[in-house]
Design an enzyme around this catalytic site. Structure first.
Site, PDB file in Angstrom:
ATOM      1  CE  LYS A   1      -3.704  -2.383   3.101  1.00 47.37           C
ATOM      2  NZ  LYS A   1      -2.316  -3.098   4.061  1.00 47.37           N
ATOM      3  N   GLY A   2       1.444   0.775   0.123  1.00 52.96           N
ATOM      4  CA  GLY A   2       3.324   2.436   0.782  1.00 52.96           C
ATOM      5  C   GLY A   2       2.533   3.846  -0.461  1.00 52.96           C
TER       6      GLY A   2
ATOM      7  CD  GLU B   1       8.149  -0.952  -3.667  1.00 47.84           C
ATOM      8  OE1 GLU B   1       7.359  -0.415  -2.671  1.00 47.84           O
ATOM      9  OE2 GLU B   1       8.195  -1.812  -3.507  1.00 47.84           O
ATOM     10  CG  ASP B   2       7.019   2.348  -0.199  1.00 44.69           C
ATOM     11  OD1 ASP B   2       7.080   1.498  -0.213  1.00 44.69           O
ATOM     12  OD2 ASP B   2       5.903   2.791   1.136  1.00 44.69           O
TER      13      ASP B   2
ATOM     14  CG  ASP C   1      14.513  -1.385   4.057  1.00 41.15           C
ATOM     15  OD1 ASP C   1      16.313  -2.029   4.290  1.00 41.15           O
ATOM     16  OD2 ASP C   1      13.617  -1.216   5.005  1.00 41.15           O
TER      17      ASP C   1
ATOM     18  CE  LYS D   1      15.321   2.441   5.107  1.00 42.36           C
ATOM     19  NZ  LYS D   1      14.769   1.778   6.861  1.00 42.36           N
TER      20      LYS D   1
ATOM     21  CG  PHE E   1      11.785   2.379  11.565  1.00 43.83           C
ATOM     22  CD1 PHE E   1      10.925   3.043  11.767  1.00 43.83           C
ATOM     23  CD2 PHE E   1      11.915   1.694  12.973  1.00 43.83           C
ATOM     24  CE1 PHE E   1       9.724   2.004  11.218  1.00 43.83           C
ATOM     25  CE2 PHE E   1      10.860   0.539  13.332  1.00 43.83           C
ATOM     26  CZ  PHE E   1       9.306   0.383  12.262  1.00 43.83           C
ATOM     27  CB  VAL E   2      11.450   7.081   7.174  1.00 46.21           C
ATOM     28  CG1 VAL E   2      12.998   7.276   6.884  1.00 46.21           C
ATOM     29  CG2 VAL E   2      11.941   5.579   6.318  1.00 46.21           C
TER      30      VAL E   2
ATOM     31  CG  ASP F   1       3.057   0.918   7.600  1.00 46.76           C
ATOM     32  OD1 ASP F   1       3.287   0.211   6.534  1.00 46.76           O
ATOM     33  OD2 ASP F   1       2.214  -0.258   8.375  1.00 46.76           O
TER      34      ASP F   1
ATOM     35  NE  ARG G   1      -0.276   2.790   5.371  1.00 46.58           N
ATOM     36  CZ  ARG G   1       0.972   1.128   4.723  1.00 46.58           C
ATOM     37  NH1 ARG G   1       1.285   1.579   4.470  1.00 46.58           N
ATOM     38  NH2 ARG G   1       0.711  -0.244   4.830  1.00 46.58           N
TER      39      ARG G   1
HETATM   40  C1  PRP Z   1       7.488  -1.556   2.184  1.00 47.29           C
HETATM   41  C2  PRP Z   1       7.086  -1.156   0.480  1.00 47.29           C
HETATM   42  C3  PRP Z   1       8.267  -1.309  -0.089  1.00 47.29           C
HETATM   43  C4  PRP Z   1       8.672  -2.812   0.698  1.00 47.29           C
HETATM   44  C5  PRP Z   1      10.099  -2.461   0.177  1.00 47.29           C
HETATM   45  O1  PRP Z   1       6.258  -2.500   1.658  1.00 47.29           O
HETATM   46  O2  PRP Z   1       6.448  -0.158   0.725  1.00 47.29           O
HETATM   47  O3  PRP Z   1       7.313  -2.421  -0.646  1.00 47.29           O
HETATM   48  O4  PRP Z   1       8.338  -2.750   1.951  1.00 47.29           O
HETATM   49  O5  PRP Z   1      11.035  -3.382   1.343  1.00 47.29           O
HETATM   50  P1  PRP Z   1      12.192  -4.971   0.891  1.00 47.29           P
HETATM   51  O6  PRP Z   1      12.939  -3.507  -0.266  1.00 47.29           O
HETATM   52  O7  PRP Z   1      13.060  -4.490   1.750  1.00 47.29           O
HETATM   53  O8  PRP Z   1      11.210  -5.695   0.540  1.00 47.29           O
HETATM   54  P2  PRP Z   1       5.362  -3.375   3.268  1.00 47.29           P
HETATM   55  O9  PRP Z   1       5.701  -4.626   3.086  1.00 47.29           O
HETATM   56  O10 PRP Z   1       5.744  -2.795   4.452  1.00 47.29           O
HETATM   57  O11 PRP Z   1       4.219  -3.289   2.732  1.00 47.29           O
HETATM   58  P3  PRP Z   1       2.939  -1.779   2.377  1.00 47.29           P
HETATM   59  O12 PRP Z   1       3.419  -0.763   1.588  1.00 47.29           O
HETATM   60  O13 PRP Z   1       2.157  -2.118   2.623  1.00 47.29           O
HETATM   61  O14 PRP Z   1       3.459  -0.962   3.842  1.00 47.29           O
END
Ligand code: PRP
Length: 183
Positions: free
Chosen positions: A42-43, A98-99, A102, A132, A153-154, A160, A166
């Site tokens: 959802k991010g 993507e937001d 990581d 990141k 931790f952002v 979220d 969010r």
């Molecule tokens: C977050 C973000 C990316 C992912 C990145 O999603 O939106 O999709 O983590 O992390 P990575 O590179 O370590 O895979 P999350 O799983 O927290 O779900 P959300 O978008 O619904 O918050």
């Protein structure tokens, strides 16, 4: 500022300016083709909504939902696409939105890029508001990056912690006592 936030990393104006710049670059790169933005829920929803309106091109958007992995996912782990793209992707130039990137597991283990190419996408690139790199576990090529950040931790602007924050219009660093409280 929200009381759970220690510091504002990027203000509402910082984000707006950077996204306008990214939008101009994307508009130039895709000026004569059909572009489909594919946000990963959802991010990315907030970022996608804003960058969409900075793109001056033939553009549409869609979302996918990907099951999240457990923390100890190995390179053989499976991350499933729970909600697929509805739009016809054949002949489309796709930009995955993507937001944050990581570890890179979400993009890599979902095989989203490969999957879209197999189904006839003309090209597939990746656009992330935040990168990141210090947390990366697998190599991921990101074509458009908003900001490179340290291992902080952002939250905010779609990001979220436990389903919260969010809605913050800025990207902020969460106070450690907030996430330590729940451990
Ligand atoms: C977050 C973000 C990316 C992912 C990145 O999603 O939106 O999709 O983590 O992390 P990575 O590179 O370590 O895979 P999350 O799983 O927290 O779900 P959300 O978008 O619904 O918050």
């Amino acid at each position: 500022m929200h009381p759970d936030i220690a510091d504002i990393l990027f203000s509402k104006d910082d984000i707006k300016l950077r996204i306008a710049m990214m939008g101009r670059q994307i508009s130039a790169d895709y000026k004569d083709v059909s572009l489909l933005l594919v946000g990963i829920l959802k991010g990315s929803a907030i970022f996608l909504a804003d960058i969409l309106r900075e793109i001056d091109a033939d553009v549409n958007y869609d979302f996918v939902s990907i099951s999240s992995y457990c923390g100890d996912t190995s390179s053989s782990g499976i991350v499933r696409v729970i909600k697929d793209v509805d739009a016809d992707i054949s002949g489309k130039h796709v930009l995955i939105v993507e937001d944050i990137v990581d570890t890179g597991w979400t993009l890599r283990l979902s095989y989203l890029k490969e999957n879209l190419l197999t189904r006839g996408a003309e090209s597939v690139k990746v656009c992330a508001l935040l990168d990141k790199p210090s947390r990366r576990k697998v190599e991921v090529n990101i074509d458009y990056i908003g900001f490179v950040i340290d291992d902080l931790f952002v939250v905010g602007y779609g990001l979220d912690y436990d389903g919260r924050y969010r809605n913050l219009p800025y990207i902020g660093v969460l106070k450690p006592e907030v996430y330590n409280r729940n451990n």
